[in-house]
Design an enzyme around this catalytic site. Structure first.
Site, PDB file in Angstrom:
ATOM      1  N   TYR A 146       0.653  -1.303   0.034  1.00 15.45           N
ATOM      2  CA  TYR A 146       0.018  -0.241  -0.055  1.00 15.45           C
ATOM      3  C   TYR A 146       0.836   1.163   0.103  1.00 15.45           C
ATOM      4  O   TYR A 146       0.503   2.174  -0.586  1.00 15.45           O
ATOM      5  CB  TYR A 146      -0.975  -0.074   0.990  1.00 15.45           C
ATOM      6  CG  TYR A 146      -2.102  -0.763   1.251  1.00 15.45           C
ATOM      7  CD1 TYR A 146      -2.138  -2.248   0.745  1.00 15.45           C
ATOM      8  CD2 TYR A 146      -3.265  -0.215   1.103  1.00 15.45           C
ATOM      9  CE1 TYR A 146      -3.244  -2.945   0.808  1.00 15.45           C
ATOM     10  CE2 TYR A 146      -4.586  -0.965   1.239  1.00 15.45           C
ATOM     11  CZ  TYR A 146      -4.541  -2.242   0.862  1.00 15.45           C
ATOM     12  OH  TYR A 146      -5.832  -2.950   1.003  1.00 15.45           O
ATOM     13  N   LYS A 196       4.204 -15.664   4.012  1.00 16.40           N
ATOM     14  CA  LYS A 196       4.165 -16.189   2.813  1.00 16.40           C
ATOM     15  C   LYS A 196       5.713 -16.358   2.421  1.00 16.40           C
ATOM     16  O   LYS A 196       6.226 -15.922   1.545  1.00 16.40           O
ATOM     17  CB  LYS A 196       3.282 -15.362   1.757  1.00 16.40           C
ATOM     18  CG  LYS A 196       3.497 -16.097   0.421  1.00 16.40           C
ATOM     19  CD  LYS A 196       2.602 -17.244   0.152  1.00 16.40           C
ATOM     20  CE  LYS A 196       2.460 -18.061  -1.305  1.00 16.40           C
ATOM     21  NZ  LYS A 196       1.475 -19.099  -1.278  1.00 16.40           N
ATOM     22  N   ASP A 228      -2.337 -18.483   2.149  1.00 14.70           N
ATOM     23  CA  ASP A 228      -3.393 -19.256   1.483  1.00 14.70           C
ATOM     24  C   ASP A 228      -3.925 -20.283   2.279  1.00 14.70           C
ATOM     25  O   ASP A 228      -5.208 -20.272   2.072  1.00 14.70           O
ATOM     26  CB  ASP A 228      -2.759 -19.617  -0.071  1.00 14.70           C
ATOM     27  CG  ASP A 228      -1.587 -20.533   0.118  1.00 14.70           C
ATOM     28  OD1 ASP A 228      -1.037 -20.640   1.225  1.00 14.70           O
ATOM     29  OD2 ASP A 228      -0.998 -20.824  -0.798  1.00 14.70           O
ATOM     30  N   ASP A 252      -5.932  -7.247   4.652  1.00 16.92           N
ATOM     31  CA  ASP A 252      -7.091  -6.714   3.799  1.00 16.92           C
ATOM     32  C   ASP A 252      -7.907  -7.928   3.207  1.00 16.92           C
ATOM     33  O   ASP A 252      -9.279  -7.825   3.369  1.00 16.92           O
ATOM     34  CB  ASP A 252      -6.573  -5.742   2.590  1.00 16.92           C
ATOM     35  CG  ASP A 252      -7.655  -5.110   1.712  1.00 16.92           C
ATOM     36  OD1 ASP A 252      -8.646  -4.534   2.561  1.00 16.92           O
ATOM     37  OD2 ASP A 252      -7.589  -5.016   0.482  1.00 16.92           O
TER      38      ASP A 252
HETATM   39  C1  IPM Z   1     -10.198  -1.527   4.193  1.00 19.23           C
HETATM   40  C2  IPM Z   1     -10.483  -1.129   2.668  1.00 19.23           C
HETATM   41  C3  IPM Z   1      -9.368  -0.179   2.369  1.00 19.23           C
HETATM   42  C4  IPM Z   1      -8.159  -0.784   2.132  1.00 19.23           C
HETATM   43  C5  IPM Z   1      -9.652   0.349   0.786  1.00 19.23           C
HETATM   44  C6  IPM Z   1     -10.970   1.330   1.245  1.00 19.23           C
HETATM   45  C7  IPM Z   1      -8.217   1.536   0.413  1.00 19.23           C
HETATM   46  O1  IPM Z   1     -10.777  -2.077   2.065  1.00 19.23           O
HETATM   47  O2  IPM Z   1     -10.205  -1.000   5.045  1.00 19.23           O
HETATM   48  O3  IPM Z   1     -10.223  -2.729   4.341  1.00 19.23           O
HETATM   49  O4  IPM Z   1      -7.861  -1.520   1.305  1.00 19.23           O
HETATM   50  O5  IPM Z   1      -7.292  -0.979   3.334  1.00 19.23           O
HETATM   51 MN    MN Z   2     -10.538  -4.302   2.778  1.00 21.89          MN
END
Ligand code: IPM
Ligand code: MN
Length: 362
Positions: A146, A196, A228, A252
């Protein structure tokens, strides 16, 4: 009576509808007489971009800076709407990630929690769910893919390419692991480390740091599981897990899977905690397809209030009251549309909030 300043960011889509229910719950807590809330509402996400040209406007930053905690609704636009605005001002890139970065909210708590009375909401078989699901996913929230270096362009052969990097340093890894070990220590003393390392070097470093940190928590048993395999295990036997820790992207994906085994992402509040500030949000999106119809489930938003009361304000008793009101409404046979199982009386968003408030006042 103690006064707390809350920055309330309703967000996009169903955000304003469910934020309204969170407000009602806060008002009901005030009536109990121990706490007073000063809520400053501010625009954030797609709605903010439409109003100001910025997804995270300066004024919203100031309100958040000044608040004791931030309560945030979901953000995000439909694909058609998002395509109309510059990529860097789209709500996720323009508001949410900058918020995480600004307050360094590295520790994301995602409880995957379904008490016995609500076990029928899970799509898993009754014998798999047993007395319910109660696990805590801890997701690193400000590193990895990210936030790593990103570029795109054309290579020498004229082909479009993209490159984004999964970056962590040992300090970032150690601090989230300390959070996870700390939680495991308070709960069942078992920590599942999701990784992983058979493919990713980042997981190799992660696991090395884990060995070092683990030495400080001799009572916690560590169980390693590859990401996984963890996805499969969560579907087949979620009760083997208690606390799980993982890097950003894995968290996520697996936390949405967590919502799936509960029966709805509408049952997933979350806390995003940094060194000096925390924000609280539903783990689900803004559901533009049902926005404005008053049918969204406000559980995650109200549950986020409970997490805020406990984590930022240290008010365990009030937090428990909110959890038990939430559970109680379902236990009384009510449900929102996303959870409309046979025999349940379906409530709209405001109707659900009213029932929670009734229980808090009782
Ligand atoms: C979450 C959401 C966010 C992320 C998005 C909205 C950027 O999916 O908080 O899990 O990917 O972290
Ligand atoms: Mn999310």
């Amino acid at each position: 009576m103690k006064k707390y300043k809350i920055a309330l960011l309703p967000g996009d889509g169903i955000g304003p509808e469910i934020a309204q229910e969170a407000r009602k719950v806060l008002a009901a807590i005030e009536v109990r007489g121990q706490m007073e809330f000063e809520c400053a509402e501010a625009a954030f996400g797609g709605a903010a971009y439409m109003q100001t040209g910025r997804a995270f406007p300066e004024q919203t930053m100031e309100i958040c800076d000044a608040a004791d905690a931030i309560l945030k609704g979901p953000i995000g636009l439909s694909k058609e709407e998002a395509d109309q605005i510059p990529i860097d001002e789209q709500p996720e890139r323009g508001a949410l990630l900058p918020m995480r970065r600004r307050y360094d909210t590295f520790a994301n708590y995602r409880p995957v929690y379904l008490p016995k009375g609500l076990a029928h909401f899970s799509p898993l078989k009754a014998e798999v769910v047993g007395d319910g699901i109660d696990l805590l996913m801890i997701r690193e929230l400000v590193g990895g893919l990210y936030f790593g270096h990103k570029e795109r362009g054309k290579d020498d052969a004229g082909r479009r390419y993209v490159r984004e990097t999964l970056e962590y340093d040992e300090v970032q890894i150690a601090r989230i692991l300390h959070v996870a070990f700390g939680e495991a220590q308070k709960r069942k003393r078992v920590l599942h480390n999701v990784h992983k390392s058979n493919v990713l070097l980042s997981s190799v470093l992660w696991n090395q740091v884990l060995e070092e940190v683990a030495g400080e928590y001799p009572q916690v048993e560590v169980r390693h599981i590859i990401v996984d395999a963890a996805a499969t295990a969560l579907c087949l036997d979620p009760r083997q897990f208690d606390v799980m820790v993982m890097e950003n992207m894995m968290g996520d994906i697996l936390s949405d899977l967590g919502g799936g085994i509960l029966g709805s992402l509408g049952l997933m509040p979350s806390a995003c905690v940094g060194p000096d500030k925390a924000y609280y949000e539903p783990a689900h999106g803004s559901a533009p397809d049902i926005a404005g119809r008053g049918i969204a489930n406000p559980y995650s938003m109200i549950g986020s209030v409970a997490l805020m009361l406990e984590t930022s304000f240290g008010r365990v008793e009030e937090a428990r009251a909110v959890w038990s009101a939430l559970e109680g409404v379902f236990a009384d046979g009510y449900a929102t549309a996303d959870l409309a199982v046979e025999g349940a009386t379906v409530l709209d968003t405001a109707g659900f909030g009213d029932k929670v408030v009734e229980r808090l006042r009782a």
